[in-house]
Design a protein around this motif. Structure first.
Motif, PDB file in Angstrom:
ATOM      1  N   GLY A 177      39.257  22.777  74.745  1.00  0.00           N
ATOM      2  CA  GLY A 177      37.882  23.603  74.220  1.00  0.00           C
ATOM      3  C   GLY A 177      37.595  24.581  74.070  1.00  0.00           C
ATOM      4  N   LYS A 178      37.753  25.246  75.831  1.00  0.00           N
ATOM      5  CA  LYS A 178      38.052  26.249  76.304  1.00  0.00           C
ATOM      6  C   LYS A 178      39.008  27.307  75.158  1.00  0.00           C
ATOM      7  N   ILE A 179      39.713  27.660  74.564  1.00  0.00           N
ATOM      8  CA  ILE A 179      40.159  28.686  73.683  1.00  0.00           C
ATOM      9  C   ILE A 179      39.124  29.402  72.647  1.00  0.00           C
ATOM     10  N   ARG A 180      38.683  27.620  72.348  1.00  0.00           N
ATOM     11  CA  ARG A 180      37.495  27.945  71.366  1.00  0.00           C
ATOM     12  C   ARG A 180      36.444  28.718  71.870  1.00  0.00           C
ATOM     13  N   ASP A 181      35.964  28.686  72.899  1.00  0.00           N
ATOM     14  CA  ASP A 181      35.139  29.356  73.573  1.00  0.00           C
ATOM     15  C   ASP A 181      35.347  30.944  73.672  1.00  0.00           C
ATOM     16  N   ILE A 182      36.256  31.149  74.421  1.00  0.00           N
ATOM     17  CA  ILE A 182      37.037  32.143  74.768  1.00  0.00           C
ATOM     18  C   ILE A 182      36.891  33.020  73.250  1.00  0.00           C
ATOM     19  N   ILE A 183      37.391  32.085  71.938  1.00  0.00           N
ATOM     20  CA  ILE A 183      37.489  33.140  71.148  1.00  0.00           C
ATOM     21  C   ILE A 183      35.366  33.154  70.239  1.00  0.00           C
ATOM     22  N   ARG A 184      34.708  32.812  70.639  1.00  0.00           N
ATOM     23  CA  ARG A 184      33.613  32.670  69.955  1.00  0.00           C
ATOM     24  C   ARG A 184      33.218  33.544  70.928  1.00  0.00           C
ATOM     25  N   ARG A 185      32.416  33.607  72.308  1.00  0.00           N
ATOM     26  CA  ARG A 185      32.324  35.502  72.728  1.00  0.00           C
ATOM     27  C   ARG A 185      32.798  36.198  72.780  1.00  0.00           C
ATOM     28  N   LEU A 186      34.373  36.681  72.193  1.00  0.00           N
ATOM     29  CA  LEU A 186      34.901  37.658  71.729  1.00  0.00           C
ATOM     30  C   LEU A 186      34.313  38.065  70.331  1.00  0.00           C
ATOM     31  N   GLU A 215      46.182  25.340  65.313  1.00  0.00           N
ATOM     32  CA  GLU A 215      45.159  25.852  65.045  1.00  0.00           C
ATOM     33  C   GLU A 215      43.876  26.164  65.556  1.00  0.00           C
ATOM     34  N   GLU A 216      44.350  26.396  66.804  1.00  0.00           N
ATOM     35  CA  GLU A 216      43.565  27.494  67.955  1.00  0.00           C
ATOM     36  C   GLU A 216      43.884  28.881  67.330  1.00  0.00           C
ATOM     37  N   GLU A 217      44.836  29.095  66.916  1.00  0.00           N
ATOM     38  CA  GLU A 217      45.889  30.110  66.507  1.00  0.00           C
ATOM     39  C   GLU A 217      44.998  30.764  65.713  1.00  0.00           C
ATOM     40  N   GLN A 218      44.842  30.366  64.254  1.00  0.00           N
ATOM     41  CA  GLN A 218      44.492  30.122  63.740  1.00  0.00           C
ATOM     42  C   GLN A 218      42.452  30.238  63.307  1.00  0.00           C
ATOM     43  N   THR A 219      42.449  29.964  64.647  1.00  0.00           N
ATOM     44  CA  THR A 219      40.751  29.983  64.470  1.00  0.00           C
ATOM     45  C   THR A 219      40.575  31.901  64.824  1.00  0.00           C
ATOM     46  N   LEU A 220      41.579  32.010  66.122  1.00  0.00           N
ATOM     47  CA  LEU A 220      41.581  33.519  66.476  1.00  0.00           C
ATOM     48  C   LEU A 220      41.551  34.464  65.008  1.00  0.00           C
ATOM     49  N   PHE A 221      42.636  33.644  64.471  1.00  0.00           N
ATOM     50  CA  PHE A 221      42.892  34.620  63.265  1.00  0.00           C
ATOM     51  C   PHE A 221      42.141  34.758  62.036  1.00  0.00           C
ATOM     52  N   GLN A 222      41.295  34.037  61.897  1.00  0.00           N
ATOM     53  CA  GLN A 222      39.813  34.030  61.110  1.00  0.00           C
ATOM     54  C   GLN A 222      38.936  34.379  61.849  1.00  0.00           C
ATOM     55  N   ALA A 223      39.047  34.597  62.851  1.00  0.00           N
ATOM     56  CA  ALA A 223      37.593  34.891  63.364  1.00  0.00           C
ATOM     57  C   ALA A 223      37.994  37.053  63.351  1.00  0.00           C
ATOM     58  N   ALA A 224      39.081  37.192  63.604  1.00  0.00           N
ATOM     59  CA  ALA A 224      39.260  38.620  63.401  1.00  0.00           C
ATOM     60  C   ALA A 224      39.287  38.903  61.861  1.00  0.00           C
ATOM     61  N   ARG A 225      39.510  38.211  60.704  1.00  0.00           N
ATOM     62  CA  ARG A 225      39.417  38.619  58.847  1.00  0.00           C
ATOM     63  C   ARG A 225      38.063  38.260  59.487  1.00  0.00           C
ATOM     64  N   ALA A 226      36.719  37.821  59.903  1.00  0.00           N
ATOM     65  CA  ALA A 226      36.092  37.534  59.426  1.00  0.00           C
ATOM     66  C   ALA A 226      35.288  38.978  59.875  1.00  0.00           C
ATOM     67  N   CYS A 227      35.300  39.037  61.276  1.00  0.00           N
ATOM     68  CA  CYS A 227      35.327  40.671  61.418  1.00  0.00           C
ATOM     69  C   CYS A 227      35.222  41.431  60.543  1.00  0.00           C
ATOM     70  N   SER A 228      36.522  41.803  60.151  1.00  0.00           N
ATOM     71  CA  SER A 228      36.937  42.976  59.554  1.00  0.00           C
ATOM     72  C   SER A 228      36.625  42.914  58.112  1.00  0.00           C
ATOM     73  N   SER A 287      57.996  39.837  70.323  1.00  0.00           N
ATOM     74  CA  SER A 287      57.300  38.258  69.751  1.00  0.00           C
ATOM     75  C   SER A 287      56.126  39.325  68.397  1.00  0.00           C
ATOM     76  N   LEU A 288      56.278  38.284  67.730  1.00  0.00           N
ATOM     77  CA  LEU A 288      55.664  38.482  66.531  1.00  0.00           C
ATOM     78  C   LEU A 288      54.323  37.679  66.862  1.00  0.00           C
ATOM     79  N   THR A 289      54.371  36.106  67.420  1.00  0.00           N
ATOM     80  CA  THR A 289      53.072  36.113  67.794  1.00  0.00           C
ATOM     81  C   THR A 289      52.352  36.749  68.827  1.00  0.00           C
ATOM     82  N   TRP A 290      52.865  37.105  69.686  1.00  0.00           N
ATOM     83  CA  TRP A 290      52.424  38.003  70.701  1.00  0.00           C
ATOM     84  C   TRP A 290      51.127  39.391  69.199  1.00  0.00           C
ATOM     85  N   THR A 291      52.121  39.325  68.872  1.00  0.00           N
ATOM     86  CA  THR A 291      51.313  41.215  67.815  1.00  0.00           C
ATOM     87  C   THR A 291      50.577  40.834  66.962  1.00  0.00           C
ATOM     88  N   LEU A 292      50.383  39.520  66.584  1.00  0.00           N
ATOM     89  CA  LEU A 292      49.322  38.690  65.644  1.00  0.00           C
ATOM     90  C   LEU A 292      48.681  38.823  66.586  1.00  0.00           C
TER      91      LEU A 292
END
Length: 362
Positions: free
Chosen positions: A7-16, A37-50, A255-260
């Protein structure tokens, strides 16, 4: 290896997402071994912000690469002075204005003049070219990306009508800078240029290649700290891509991963920033542009240059300059955007800062 609890990654994304808070250790975790799944959570948060800031609109820029002649000899760049294989060209003012005319007809309202540091395209020439574009297209934005200049030069271009200036810092780490550039260039001068641009009122863009030789998560964190201090209106990042005519010919692509992931991190740190999905991203992956938008980018820059010259502006091998990467491929680009729920905006797409979040400065 960095260990973390569930759950640490999702907590980081929530604070971010909530406050733009990102600690160094949390950044390393986000860029490390996280689940799909955690990576997609990060992408989804960025899309929602945009979407909150810009809706489902993507800003359109017309890129005109005005010269591939450069006095510099950067170790990573295909148009470096030392690449004797490069087929050189220099556009005339009349050719540039013809590209703007074509772009305006196609719906472009920002023209981006990018080139090497060409000694014959000197300050008076740039100044007169900007003034000519401004006179013919007073409602359009003019962006320059012409490298390091004096403060007086930047002041002249601004007075002539330039609105924005793109100048990637490439790295904020002095040791890494020395790995990428010859001795006659300096990180101090690059930083001076960016400060001057901000002070002169340009909408200023900076950024870095992701995965360049010698780059580490530590150097990327230094880049984020520099961006935090500069507070640019535009941030351009893309994967490092190899060119065979450079000293780094035997290196690997970035890296594609790092860039995204970095696109998403930057969107969440700076919700209002103008963030392009670059040609380099599309060159690295056939769906790179789409993936960039889905990671939080909100700008695309199709090539508006002269057919027959576009492929000569070869910063890296196998650069794309057709299809969605070309101004004439706008319909194809529109269709791709529609497939993922976005539309192209024909506005100038200037930076507009919204109400700040509860950002916690480090």
């Amino acid at each position: 290896m960095i260990f973390r609890e569930d759950g640490k990654i999702r907590d980081i994304i929530r604070r971010l997402s909530a406050c733009g808070e990102l600690k160094r250790q949390d950044f390393f975790l986000l860029m490390g071994d996280i689940s799909p799944e955690e990576e997609q959570t990060l992408f989804q948060a960025a899309r929602a912000c945009s979407a909150e800031r810009f809706g489902r609109k993507i800003y359109l820029r017309g890129l005109i690469e005005i010269s591939n002649i450069c006095k510099n000899n950067c170790y990573y760049c295909g148009i470096r002075r030392g690449n004797k294989e490069a087929e050189r060209y220099r556009m005339s003012r009349e050719e540039i204005l013809a590209c703007c005319c074509n772009g305006y007809r196609l719906g472009f309202r920002t023209f981006v003049l990018q080139g090497g540091e060409d000694p014959l395209q000197d300050d008076p020439w740039v100044e007169d070219t900007v003034a000519a574009i401004r006179e013919r297209y007073p409602g359009c934005a003019v962006t320059l990306s012409l490298g390091e200049k004096s403060r007086e030069s930047y002041k002249r271009f601004r007075r002539a009508g330039a609105d924005r200036y793109l100048l990637r810092h490439e790295t904020a780490d002095p040791r890494h800078y020395r790995q990428l550039h010859p001795p006659e260039m300096s990180l101090e001068n690059r930083m001076r240029c960016l400060r001057d641009l901000k002070e002169l009122g340009y909408q200023t863009g900076t950024g870095m290649m992701i995965g360049s030789p010698g780059q580490t998560l530590e150097t990327l964190w230094e880049d984020l700290e520099f961006i935090r201090r500069l507070r640019p209106e535009m941030i351009g990042i893309g994967p490092y891509l190899v060119h065979h005519g450079t000293p780094f010919a035997d290196q690997k692509n970035g890296s594609l991963t790092w860039t995204l992931r970095l696109l998403s991190v930057l969107r969440l740190l700076y919700p209002d920033v103008l963030l392009p999905a670059t040609t380099a991203l599309s060159t690295l992956h056939p769906e790179g542009r789409k993936l960039g938008i889905l990671a939080g980018a909100n700008v695309v820059m199709p090539n508006l240059g002269m057919p027959g010259q576009r492929e000569k502006y070869e910063l890296y091998d196998h650069k794309l300059c057709a299809g969605q990467e070309a101004a004439e491929g706008r319909k194809e680009l529109e269709n791709m955007m529609g497939q993922i729920g976005y539309t192209l905006s024909e506005s100038r797409g200037d930076f507009q800062e919204h109400s700040p979040r509860c950002r916690k400065e480090e």
